[in-house]
Motif scaffolding. Structure first.
Motif, mmCIF file in Angstrom:
data_model
loop_
_atom_site.group_PDB
_atom_site.id
_atom_site.type_symbol
_atom_site.label_atom_id
_atom_site.label_comp_id
_atom_site.label_asym_id
_atom_site.label_seq_id
_atom_site.Cartn_x
_atom_site.Cartn_y
_atom_site.Cartn_z
ATOM 1 N N ARG A 32 0.828 -1.206 0.000
ATOM 2 C CA ARG A 32 0.000 0.000 0.000
ATOM 3 C C ARG A 32 0.864 1.259 0.000
ATOM 4 O O ARG A 32 0.563 2.236 -0.707
ATOM 5 N N GLN A 33 1.943 1.265 0.776
ATOM 6 C CA GLN A 33 2.837 2.416 0.780
ATOM 7 C C GLN A 33 3.513 2.598 -0.576
ATOM 8 O O GLN A 33 3.711 3.733 -1.035
ATOM 9 N N GLN A 34 3.850 1.500 -1.244
ATOM 10 C CA GLN A 34 4.445 1.603 -2.578
ATOM 11 C C GLN A 34 3.437 2.164 -3.574
ATOM 12 O O GLN A 34 3.796 2.968 -4.451
ATOM 13 N N GLU A 35 2.187 1.778 -3.438
ATOM 14 C CA GLU A 35 1.149 2.324 -4.320
ATOM 15 C C GLU A 35 0.972 3.828 -4.099
ATOM 16 O O GLU A 35 0.827 4.590 -5.060
ATOM 17 N N ILE A 36 0.989 4.258 -2.854
ATOM 18 C CA ILE A 36 0.869 5.687 -2.564
ATOM 19 C C ILE A 36 2.070 6.450 -3.110
ATOM 20 O O ILE A 36 1.936 7.543 -3.682
ATOM 21 N N THR A 37 3.270 5.886 -2.974
ATOM 22 C CA THR A 37 4.473 6.540 -3.490
ATOM 23 C C THR A 37 4.427 6.673 -5.004
ATOM 24 O O THR A 37 4.812 7.721 -5.561
ATOM 25 N N ASN A 38 3.945 5.652 -5.697
ATOM 26 C CA ASN A 38 3.895 5.701 -7.162
ATOM 27 C C ASN A 38 2.847 6.683 -7.671
ATOM 28 O O ASN A 38 3.057 7.332 -8.705
ATOM 29 N N GLY A 39 1.733 6.789 -6.980
ATOM 30 C CA GLY A 39 0.666 7.660 -7.471
ATOM 31 C C GLY A 39 0.718 9.085 -6.971
ATOM 32 O O GLY A 39 -0.036 9.944 -7.456
ATOM 33 N N PHE A 40 1.599 9.380 -6.024
ATOM 34 C CA PHE A 40 1.607 10.713 -5.428
ATOM 35 C C PHE A 40 2.028 11.813 -6.414
ATOM 36 O O PHE A 40 1.422 12.893 -6.408
ATOM 37 N N PRO A 41 3.045 11.621 -7.271
ATOM 38 C CA PRO A 41 3.376 12.690 -8.232
ATOM 39 C C PRO A 41 2.233 13.022 -9.183
ATOM 40 O O PRO A 41 1.974 14.207 -9.461
ATOM 41 N N ASP A 42 1.524 12.016 -9.683
ATOM 42 C CA ASP A 42 0.384 12.285 -10.558
ATOM 43 C C ASP A 42 -0.725 13.021 -9.812
ATOM 44 O O ASP A 42 -1.377 13.922 -10.369
ATOM 45 N N ALA A 43 -0.948 12.638 -8.548
ATOM 46 C CA ALA A 43 -1.976 13.318 -7.755
ATOM 47 C C ALA A 43 -1.615 14.787 -7.533
ATOM 48 O O ALA A 43 -2.488 15.667 -7.566
ATOM 49 N N LEU A 44 -0.332 15.082 -7.307
ATOM 50 C CA LEU A 44 0.085 16.472 -7.129
ATOM 51 C C LEU A 44 -0.102 17.282 -8.403
ATOM 52 O O LEU A 44 -0.513 18.451 -8.356
ATOM 53 N N ASP A 45 0.202 16.690 -9.553
ATOM 54 C CA ASP A 45 -0.015 17.395 -10.821
ATOM 55 C C ASP A 45 -1.489 17.705 -11.028
ATOM 56 O O ASP A 45 -1.862 18.812 -11.457
ATOM 57 N N MET A 46 -2.350 16.743 -10.718
ATOM 58 C CA MET A 46 -3.793 16.984 -10.835
ATOM 59 C C MET A 46 -4.264 18.059 -9.872
ATOM 60 O O MET A 46 -5.084 18.913 -10.209
ATOM 61 N N MET A 47 -3.753 18.020 -8.654
ATOM 62 C CA MET A 47 -4.125 19.015 -7.660
ATOM 63 C C MET A 47 -3.672 20.408 -8.079
ATOM 64 O O MET A 47 -4.391 21.403 -7.883
ATOM 65 N N LEU A 48 -2.492 20.496 -8.664
ATOM 66 C CA LEU A 48 -1.994 21.786 -9.142
ATOM 67 C C LEU A 48 -2.890 22.347 -10.246
ATOM 68 O O LEU A 48 -3.212 23.540 -10.258
ATOM 69 N N VAL A 49 -3.329 21.476 -11.150
ATOM 70 C CA VAL A 49 -4.231 21.919 -12.225
ATOM 71 C C VAL A 49 -5.550 22.421 -11.650
ATOM 72 O O VAL A 49 -6.089 23.465 -12.076
ATOM 73 N N CYS A 50 -6.094 21.695 -10.659
ATOM 74 C CA CYS A 50 -7.369 22.106 -10.057
ATOM 75 C C CYS A 50 -7.233 23.437 -9.322
ATOM 76 O O CYS A 50 -8.123 24.298 -9.406
ATOM 77 N N VAL A 51 -6.130 23.629 -8.576
ATOM 78 C CA VAL A 51 -5.938 24.874 -7.836
ATOM 79 C C VAL A 51 -5.752 26.042 -8.789
ATOM 80 O O VAL A 51 -6.309 27.140 -8.586
ATOM 81 N N GLU A 52 -4.986 25.858 -9.850
ATOM 82 C CA GLU A 52 -4.779 26.931 -10.817
ATOM 83 C C GLU A 52 -6.036 27.229 -11.619
ATOM 84 O O GLU A 52 -6.176 28.338 -12.166
ATOM 85 N N ALA A 53 -6.972 26.253 -11.706
ATOM 86 C CA ALA A 53 -8.234 26.486 -12.388
ATOM 87 C C ALA A 53 -9.230 27.267 -11.546
ATOM 88 O O ALA A 53 -10.298 27.634 -12.047
ATOM 89 N N GLY A 54 -8.913 27.522 -10.273
ATOM 90 C CA GLY A 54 -9.770 28.328 -9.424
ATOM 91 C C GLY A 54 -10.440 27.586 -8.295
ATOM 92 O O GLY A 54 -11.175 28.206 -7.507
#
Length: 343
Positions: free
Chosen positions: A178-200
């Motif tokens: 589970r920790q390995q899954e979180i580590t692998n998906g965390f960069p993609d989640a941050l990119d998505m979060m950045l897009v959502c925050v910049e979208a308002g």
């Protein structure tokens, strides 16, 4: 070894050929009996009294609701009540040990309140079941002749120890996965979060949106984001929610991200800028992890190459010569090499 042989001889002389097996079984039953007799003598924890009183009040309220017209009894206790009376035996007494065990189960994905209790119950049941299976195997194995004390002890104790540690191994493996899954998906989640925050969108809305989008690829990380969103909606302090998220994940990248968000909220800096910088660092870190695995691969392949390539190659190259020398020595002896005899 001499002591074991002496004890084995005494048991065989006293109880017959099956004496060692009978002694091991009697010792196991004695230990179980002592444990069961010691359980009721333990002092009652005040929190245990409070839980029992709360459970009784809940059952009484459910019965009253069932007696009313149109009412339904709440059957939420169920399985928990079956292990509730063994909680003093199946749960650690120390608060720190209990917190550590519960955190380990949460990091493995088991969030139930009874997770620690179920784990210890599984250890106890599997240990006794495999111990009984080992005793049965020893009885069947020694029925044909004189039993060996060392083999008998190993055949009984090894299954019992395996059954006791198997649930812990399963939880540890589930936690690492589970920790390995979180580590692998965390960069993609941050990119998505950045897009959502910049979208308002706000940070809370972006976390909820990301949890929905990444569920197909990274369900463990999506669950953690969803828990964060629900806790914030429930009114819990955001700093504490982020710290709890870091503890539940148990990943260094998530802990650093939580620290960045807390510092950004404390000093009033832009969250979007902090997300942009940290998302770039996470992408670089993921590339570095991939390069590290690629650099380690030749070293791992060296051992396989030495084990599976060099021996067959040596057999192919040297085998015919060794066979020819052996055939020559076997047919003519040492006389062909001028060691003895005339022409």
């Amino acid at each position: 070894m001499a002591l074991l042989d002496t004890v084995n001889g005494l048991l065989v002389q006293t109880l017959g050929p099956m004496g060692p097996v009978i002694a091991v079984g009697a010792l196991g039953l004695l230990l179980v009996l002592v444990t069961l007799l010691a359980m009721p003598r333990q002092p009652v924890d005040p929190m245990e009294k409070f839980r029992q009183a709360t459970a009784q009040a809940a059952r009484a309220g459910a019965l009253r609701a069932a007696d009313q017209p149109g009412g339904r009894a709440l059957r939420t206790a169920g399985r928990a009540d079956k292990l509730e009376k063994f909680s003093s035996f199946l749960e650690p007494k120390d608060e720190k040990e209990m917190s550590a065990a519960r955190l380990k189960m949460v990091q493995a994905g088991y969030r139930s309140k009874e997770a620690v209790r179920i784990l210890h119950a599984a250890q106890f049941v599997l240990g006794l079941a495999l111990l009984a299976a080992g005793i049965l195997f020893a009885l069947l194995n020694s029925s044909g002749g004189k039993p060996d004390m060392n083999t008998m002890i190993l055949s009984v104790l090894i299954p019992g120890a395996a059954g006791y540690y198997l649930p812990q191994y399963w939880v540890g493996r589930r936690r690492k996965k589970r920790q390995q899954e979180i580590t692998n998906g965390f960069p993609d989640a941050l990119d998505m979060m950045l897009v959502c925050v910049e979208a308002g969108q706000s940070l809370d809305q972006s976390i909820l949106r990301v949890s929905r989008e990444i569920r197909a690829g990274y369900p463990a990380l999506a669950d953690e984001y969803e828990i964060v969103s629900h806790e914030v909606k429930a009114g819990k302090e955001r700093v504490q929610v982020l710290k709890d998220f870091s503890e539940r994940a148990g990943v260094a990248d998530v802990s650093s991200f939580v620290t960045v968000l807390i510092q950004s909220a404390t000093f009033g800096t832009s969250i979007a800028e902090a997300l942009r910088v940290y998302a770039g660092e996470m992408r670089d870190k993921r590339v570095m992890r991939a390069e590290e695995k690629a650099n380690v691969l030749p070293t791992k392949l060296t051992l396989g190459t030495m084990m599976f390539t060099v021996p067959p190659l040596m057999i192919i190259l040297i085998g015919p010569s060794v066979y020819g020398i052996a055939k020559t020595l076997g047919s003519s002896g040492f006389g062909s090499f001028g060691v003895g005899g005339g022409p």
